[in-house]
Design an enzyme around this catalytic site. Structure first.
Site, PDB file in Angstrom:
ATOM      1  N   CYS A  20       0.836  -1.208   0.000  1.00  0.00           N
ATOM      2  CA  CYS A  20       0.000   0.000   0.000  1.00  0.00           C
ATOM      3  C   CYS A  20       0.872   1.259   0.000  1.00  0.00           C
ATOM      4  CB  CYS A  20      -0.908  -0.039   1.233  1.00  0.00           C
ATOM      5  SG  CYS A  20      -1.665   1.518   1.676  1.00  0.00           S
ATOM      6  N   CYS A  23       0.102   3.703   2.799  1.00  0.00           N
ATOM      7  CA  CYS A  23       0.626   3.189   4.080  1.00  0.00           C
ATOM      8  C   CYS A  23       2.101   3.568   4.238  1.00  0.00           C
ATOM      9  CB  CYS A  23       0.480   1.673   4.152  1.00  0.00           C
ATOM     10  SG  CYS A  23      -1.227   1.104   4.047  1.00  0.00           S
TER      11      CYS A  23
END
Length: 95
Positions: A20, A23
């Protein structure tokens, strides 16, 4: 996990995934938050791909998802990117 989130001080759990991109950008925000808040908060990172059952138990649909616990109770939850100021403000409500 239950022992950790049951603590008296707030525990911010970051449900993330290594793939991600958002993230990855939140990693430095969380590091700065920890440096700023010190021992007032515990930050726990949970990789949803390695901890699928745990992620499912909290109905994690997207990453990053942040859940703030106080004494084992969910007191705040949010998905997506958050600023350090925003996270700090939420945590300070539960100190």
């Amino acid at each position: 996990f239950k022992d950790i989130i049951s603590a008296d001080k707030p525990v911010l759990v970051d449900f993330f995934a290594v793939w991600c991109g958002l993230c990855k950008t939140m990693k430095s925000v969380l590091e700065n938050l920890k440096n700023t808040m010190g021992d007032n908060v515990r930050i726990l990172k949970i990789d949803i791909d390695k901890n699928g059952a745990l992620a499912n138990s909290f109905f994690i649909q997207s990453v990053p998802t942040f859940i703030l616990f106080k004494k084992g109770e969910v007191v705040w939850r949010s998905s997506g990117s958050r600023s350090m100021a925003e996270l700090k403000e939420v945590i300070e409500k539960y100190l």
